[in-house]
Design an enzyme around this catalytic site. Structure first.
Site, PDB file in Angstrom:
ATOM      1  CG  ASP A  71      37.781  86.657 -54.254  1.00 36.99           C
ATOM      2  OD1 ASP A  71      37.850  86.416 -55.479  1.00 36.99           O
ATOM      3  OD2 ASP A  71      36.708  86.756 -53.641  1.00 36.99           O
ATOM      4  CD  GLU A 141      36.126  90.558 -53.138  1.00 39.97           C
ATOM      5  OE1 GLU A 141      37.345  90.497 -53.388  1.00 39.97           O
ATOM      6  OE2 GLU A 141      35.322  89.702 -53.502  1.00 39.97           O
ATOM      7  CE  LYS A 187      12.898  93.320 -67.042  1.00 44.62           C
ATOM      8  NZ  LYS A 187      12.067  94.218 -67.916  1.00 44.62           N
ATOM      9  CE  LYS A 223      13.869 100.769 -66.561  1.00 48.13           C
ATOM     10  NZ  LYS A 223      13.278  99.700 -67.340  1.00 48.13           N
ATOM     11  N   GLY A 359      46.167  67.372 -52.884  1.00 49.17           N
ATOM     12  CA  GLY A 359      44.948  66.665 -52.509  1.00 49.17           C
ATOM     13  C   GLY A 359      45.102  65.999 -51.149  1.00 49.17           C
ATOM     14  CB  CYS A 386      51.381  69.386 -52.549  1.00 46.08           C
ATOM     15  SG  CYS A 386      51.466  69.378 -50.763  1.00 46.08           S
ATOM     16  NE  ARG A 482      46.982  67.642 -40.849  1.00 40.27           N
ATOM     17  CZ  ARG A 482      46.747  68.735 -40.142  1.00 40.27           C
ATOM     18  NH1 ARG A 482      47.588  69.135 -39.223  1.00 40.27           N
ATOM     19  NH2 ARG A 482      45.655  69.440 -40.345  1.00 40.27           N
ATOM     20  CG  HIS A 527      50.740  73.941 -52.864  1.00 34.05           C
ATOM     21  ND1 HIS A 527      49.859  73.156 -53.578  1.00 34.05           N
ATOM     22  CD2 HIS A 527      50.746  73.448 -51.603  1.00 34.05           C
ATOM     23  CE1 HIS A 527      49.352  72.231 -52.775  1.00 34.05           C
ATOM     24  NE2 HIS A 527      49.874  72.382 -51.578  1.00 34.05           N
ATOM     25  CD  GLU A 529      49.793  75.026 -56.613  1.00 38.14           C
ATOM     26  OE1 GLU A 529      50.961  74.675 -56.871  1.00 38.14           O
ATOM     27  OE2 GLU A 529      49.028  74.375 -55.868  1.00 38.14           O
TER      28      GLU A 529
HETATM   29  N1  GLN Z   1      47.689  65.217 -48.151  1.00 40.70           N
HETATM   30  C1  GLN Z   1      49.061  65.569 -48.294  1.00 40.70           C
HETATM   31  C2  GLN Z   1      49.654  66.097 -46.995  1.00 40.70           C
HETATM   32  O1  GLN Z   1      48.938  66.545 -46.138  1.00 40.70           O
HETATM   33  C3  GLN Z   1      49.266  66.562 -49.410  1.00 40.70           C
HETATM   34  C4  GLN Z   1      48.657  67.903 -49.158  1.00 40.70           C
HETATM   35  C5  GLN Z   1      48.510  68.741 -50.394  1.00 40.70           C
HETATM   36  O2  GLN Z   1      48.578  68.234 -51.506  1.00 40.70           O
HETATM   37  N2  GLN Z   1      48.317  70.036 -50.222  1.00 40.70           N
HETATM   38  O3  GLN Z   1      50.837  66.091 -46.836  1.00 40.70           O
END
Ligand code: GLN
Length: 550
Positions: A71, A141, A187, A223, A359, A386, A482, A527, A529
């Site tokens: 959020d 929130e 409802k 209502k 990931g 990443c 990491r 990242h 995004e």
């Molecule tokens: N697993 C990878 C790392 O820890 C990439 C992390 C990710 O994509 N946010 O470096």
């Protein structure tokens, strides 16, 4: 002094409380006010960093490195401003500070009790945000649904604030009105119960946002008004929409902005939602599709859960497509499948662009590596975020540099070529099982080299940057990882044509890789995004979509 708007949810979760909170914020901003938003999550976890994204949804990262609920990403996108860690709290966080203060004799030797000391800590945190941001409006929130045991202490804090400053506090209930198929009628009863539940916590909502599949009709409005003890004008219809960005406009059709200001006895300034209206118009009229594939390790979970786990990536892709007046068409591609059926990789040719997002862990990773290789050798636009950047590096090392068995030490501790490896301080964290908030998190600088694709991207638009004397750019992006590209392999990779176009100057870490002679092949250790906004799409995404549609 700020005004405080508490937003709580009724009937069930997942009905768009975050979007509602963000949209109210946008409405108030459009009237010239300074707005900020706080998210309260009732769980014990100190932050969202240790939670599985498939269950919990995306872990969003703030500038100052907090791992929090998705959020907060909505707040940033709708308010078009950075939200910092003080704007976030969980039950765990609140208890942690109360216990810490007690251990430091901060309560002067008296007994510390759940009530009022926990709500008081919540109030202290909310007031701190008001002081630090000097916001005209602080939206708060409260996660979960009224009637749950878990968020009671937060409602208690809200009640206490209202008791002390009734003129400065407003309660909004976002409630759900089902239309059961077998009845075919909307409802109101569950909402009536939700209001009763809120009443028993000592709170009467001032405004009800009636979420439903359909718009609320007059009889239903009446209502809700009568049974929930609220003026009909304060029951706001909030039907399902195609795009979440329509919500502020829909709220304004119901005069929500005016109603809120009237409650605070504020006269208000002129409203300007022009840019937002233009955005919504583009969303509704862009027809020419861009076919994008997101390669990940998906399993039984349906596309719904997945879109929640990658919400910032999806939003960033949408923002960039709309920038080009195109319609995003996003597909989920299962990397496991490529491992079992390598011939199916050829489906990647059907897409205008491929994304490998962030990931962790080993499942499906070889399939992702294969997908990166297929995009590299078939000139298919590729954006690696990443993990997606690390994966592209591994593929390049194995195939082009002929470094057999190259890997990330996250997956293969004994790899002969750890082209992606941990930093020394991270080794200690892993050994000590110190996993909470211990990754490389938040904003770090990146020097973007002149002449690169990344440089061309960042040069355009109003992304914050500084220009160096030689033309390089300094930008800042958010991190959550990491592992890093291993500097011992930089030379071998560069020699074969992998360009390290972004470097963190403080620690000499590779932040961006790219292939110069490719339609678009870019990987970022950060990242991007997280910094894309509907009104200010992220330059790398914009450039990626430009290549995808060219
Ligand atoms: N697993 C990878 C790392 O820890 C990439 C992390 C990710 O994509 N946010 O470096």
């Amino acid at each position: 002094m700020s005004k405080f708007i508490f937003v709580a949810g009724g009937v069930m979760s997942g009905i768009g409380k975050g979007v509602a909170t963000s949209s109210i914020g946008r409405i108030l901003i459009s009237r010239g006010y300074n707005v900020t938003a706080i998210k309260i999550d009732p769980y014990i976890n100190v932050d969202a960093g240790t939670m599985n994204p498939v269950e919990h949804g995306e872990v969003f990262v703030t500038e100052d490195g907090l791992e929090c609920d998705q959020d907060v990403g909505n707040y940033e996108r709708f308010l078009d401003k950075n939200i910092y860690s003080i704007n976030y709290m969980t039950t765990g966080r609140v208890y942690e500070s109360v216990i810490h203060r007690e251990r430091n004799l901060g309560y002067g030797g008296r007994q510390v009790t759940v009530v009022p000391d926990i709500p008081e800590e919540v109030i202290r945190r909310i007031s701190k945000v008001s002081r630090q941001t000097k916001a005209d409006f602080v939206m708060v929130e409260i996660g979960g649904t009224v009637g749950e045991y878990e968020n009671l202490l937060f409602l208690e804090a809200a009640r206490m604030m209202y008791l002390r400053r009734p003129k400065d506090v407003l309660f909004i209930l976002v409630s759900y009105l089902p239309v059961p198929k077998m009845i075919g009628e909307m409802k109101t009863k569950p909402t009536q119960h939700a209001v009763r539940s809120l009443n028993s916590a000592g709170i009467q909502p001032h405004i009800i946002l009636a979420r439903s599949e359909y718009a609320l009709d007059e009889p239903r409005k009446k209502k809700v008004s009568i049974y929930c003890n609220i003026a009909p004008n304060d029951v706001i219809s909030a039907p399902d929409v195609e795009s979440i960005y329509e919500v502020p406009l829909n709220f304004e059709k119901e005069n929500l902005g005016k109603r809120i200001l009237a409650k605070f006895e504020m006269r208000g300034k002129g409203k300007n939602l022009e840019a937002w209206e233009k955005l919504v118009n583009t969303i509704q009229t862009s027809e020419n599709p861009v076919k994008l594939g997101i390669v990940g390790k998906y399993f039984e979970s349906g596309a719904f859960t997945l879109s929640d786990s990658y919400i910032s990536v999806i939003e960033a892709l949408k923002h960039a497509c709309w920038f080009h007046k195109r319609k995003p068409e996003i597909s989920w591609l299962n990397s496991d499948h490529y491992e079992k059926f390598p011939e199916s990789l050829s489906e990647l040719k059907d897409f205008d662009g491929i994304i490998v997002p962030g990931g962790f862990g080993s499942r499906g990773v070889e399939g992702k590596i294969m997908a990166a290789g297929f995009c590299r050798s078939n000139n298919i636009p590729y954006l690696g975020l990443c993990y997606g950047m690390q994966i592209a590096t591994i593929e390049f090392a194995r195939t082009v540099c002929k470094l057999d068995g190259a890997n990330t030490s996250e997956i293969d501790k004994k790899t002969p070529h750890p082209v992606i490896d941990v930093m020394p301080e991270q080794k200690t964290n892993i050994q000590k099982k110190d996993y909470g908030a211990s990754m490389r998190l938040g904003a770090y600088n990146c020097l973007v080299k002149r002449g690169s694709v990344a440089h061309r991207a960042y040069s355009k638009g109003d992304f914050e940057k500084e220009k160096e004397k030689n033309g390089d750019l300094i930008i800042s992006e958010r991190h959550r990882h990491r592992y890093e590209l291993n500097n011992n392999y930089r030379e071998s990779l560069e020699k074969e044509g992998l360009l390290m176009s972004g470097i963190n100057p403080e620690r000499n870490l590779v932040e961006i890789i790219e292939l110069p002679n490719h339609k678009f092949f870019v990987g970022t250790q950060f990242h991007p995004e997280f910094k894309s906004r509907p009104l200010r799409p992220h330059p790398l995404f914009v450039e990626f979509i430009r290549a995808a549609i060219s």
